[in-house]
Design an enzyme around this catalytic site. Structure first.
Site, mmCIF file in Angstrom:
data_model
loop_
_atom_site.group_PDB
_atom_site.id
_atom_site.type_symbol
_atom_site.label_atom_id
_atom_site.label_comp_id
_atom_site.label_asym_id
_atom_site.label_seq_id
_atom_site.Cartn_x
_atom_site.Cartn_y
_atom_site.Cartn_z
ATOM 1 N N ASP A 155 14.279 49.887 -29.300
ATOM 2 C CA ASP A 155 15.206 50.744 -28.562
ATOM 3 C C ASP A 155 15.272 50.375 -27.084
ATOM 4 O O ASP A 155 14.440 49.606 -26.594
ATOM 5 C CB ASP A 155 14.822 52.229 -28.731
ATOM 6 C CG ASP A 155 13.327 52.483 -28.563
ATOM 7 O OD1 ASP A 155 12.632 51.617 -28.010
ATOM 8 O OD2 ASP A 155 12.851 53.560 -28.972
ATOM 9 N N GLU A 203 15.913 60.890 -33.279
ATOM 10 C CA GLU A 203 15.481 62.267 -33.081
ATOM 11 C C GLU A 203 15.624 63.073 -34.372
ATOM 12 O O GLU A 203 16.329 62.650 -35.303
ATOM 13 C CB GLU A 203 16.335 62.903 -31.972
ATOM 14 C CG GLU A 203 16.209 62.207 -30.623
ATOM 15 C CD GLU A 203 14.930 62.563 -29.874
ATOM 16 O OE1 GLU A 203 13.923 62.903 -30.524
ATOM 17 O OE2 GLU A 203 14.935 62.499 -28.634
ATOM 18 N N HIS A 261 9.852 61.647 -33.796
ATOM 19 C CA HIS A 261 10.832 60.560 -33.708
ATOM 20 C C HIS A 261 10.162 59.208 -33.845
ATOM 21 O O HIS A 261 8.995 59.030 -33.495
ATOM 22 C CB HIS A 261 11.720 60.670 -32.455
ATOM 23 C CG HIS A 261 11.087 60.315 -31.144
ATOM 24 N ND1 HIS A 261 11.258 61.070 -30.002
ATOM 25 C CD2 HIS A 261 10.311 59.271 -30.774
ATOM 26 C CE1 HIS A 261 10.617 60.491 -29.005
ATOM 27 N NE2 HIS A 261 10.028 59.412 -29.441
ATOM 28 N N ASN A 309 7.734 64.976 -31.566
ATOM 29 C CA ASN A 309 8.647 65.673 -32.487
ATOM 30 C C ASN A 309 8.928 64.850 -33.752
ATOM 31 O O ASN A 309 9.837 65.149 -34.509
ATOM 32 C CB ASN A 309 9.967 66.028 -31.782
ATOM 33 C CG ASN A 309 10.745 64.779 -31.343
ATOM 34 O OD1 ASN A 309 10.294 63.659 -31.565
ATOM 35 N ND2 ASN A 309 11.903 64.993 -30.747
#
Ligand code: GLP
Length: 242
Positions: free
Chosen positions: A73, A149, A144, A142
């Site tokens: 990313d 996400e 990811h 979370n």
């Protein structure tokens, strides 16, 4: 069937131990296939791992001269040469210290005008080289992976994402303030990650406890992106520190 059993879980006590175990998996891969296609991640988790790879490369035990690499990313809106870009991170921790060829390094290019085309091209480049042999991953608190996400479709390929407030908050530790944290990024998708042949995920420290426990619970849901890994046949998770 207990889906969590498809994952190889390796518990470690120390961060350095996690780095060594991960580095050894990549060293073995490079010894078996010097022209491996490697998938790299950024973040705090892999820093020790990269240090070890650099050390072994500088000692002449491994070489990246035939390696092709793809990063997961990159932020949108951060200049490529900024201290905050993932390109700078990779140069600082790995690329500037090993014998990898510039032409063999791929990171999503968020500087280009047509970002949608960039996503298509990125995916195409991975496909052209027959896919990624070994992918490194971290995990967000979370759940990811990359910048996928919660709620990201499992069939997603490389795409543009809007970062969640919680991710921007966590990542603001690298910026002057949360306002400076980009709102968007390009990330390989869940399907792009699932297409890789083998995966090593690193998770260390108290902040990762909940995410790892949730993964161990074995429930596969798009609300918890990393749970896709329960459906991959070659995943090693190296975790500890909690
Ligand atoms: C970031 C990155 C991820 C990384 C994750 C965990 O947001 N985009 O690729 O795996 O967060 O980072 P860390 O290792 O610093 O906890």
């Amino acid at each position: 069937m207990d889906v969590t059993k498809t994952i190889k879980w390796i518990k470690v006590d120390l961060y350095n131990e996690m780095s060594t175990v991960a580095a050894n998996i990549f060293i073995k891969q490079l010894n078996e296939k010097p022209d491996s296609v490697l998938g790299f991640a950024t973040g705090a988790s892999p820093i020790g791992f990269y240090k070890q790879l650099v050390h072994h490369c500088q000692n002449g035990e491994i070489s990246f001269s035939q390696v092709v690499s793809f990063n997961l990313d990159e932020y949108i809106g951060v200049p490529a040469n900024s201290q905050m870009s993932y390109k700078t991170y990779m140069k600082e921790y790995l690329f500037d210290h090993v014998d990898i060829k510039d032409d063999n390094i791929y990171l999503p290019n968020s500087q280009t005008e047509d970002l949608v085309q960039e996503c298509t091209d990125y995916e195409e480049n991975i496909k052209k080289i027959n896919g990624i042999d070994l992918q490194l991953l971290g995990i967000g608190v979370n759940g990811h992976i990359g910048f996928n996400e919660p709620g990201t479709p499992f069939d997603s390929l490389t795409h543009i994402v809007e970062l969640s407030e919680s991710t921007r908050m966590v990542n603001s530790r690298y910026f002057n303030s949360i306002e400076d944290v980009p709102t968007h990024a390009i990330t390989m998708g869940i399907q792009s990650i699932m297409n890789t042949k083998a995966i090593v995920l690193l998770a260390f420290g108290e902040s990762k406890r909940d995410a790892i426990n949730r993964l161990r619970s074995g429930i596969v849901t798009e609300e918890f992106p990393a749970s896709c890994l329960l459906n991959h046949e070659n995943v090693t998770i190296i975790y500890g520190g909690f």
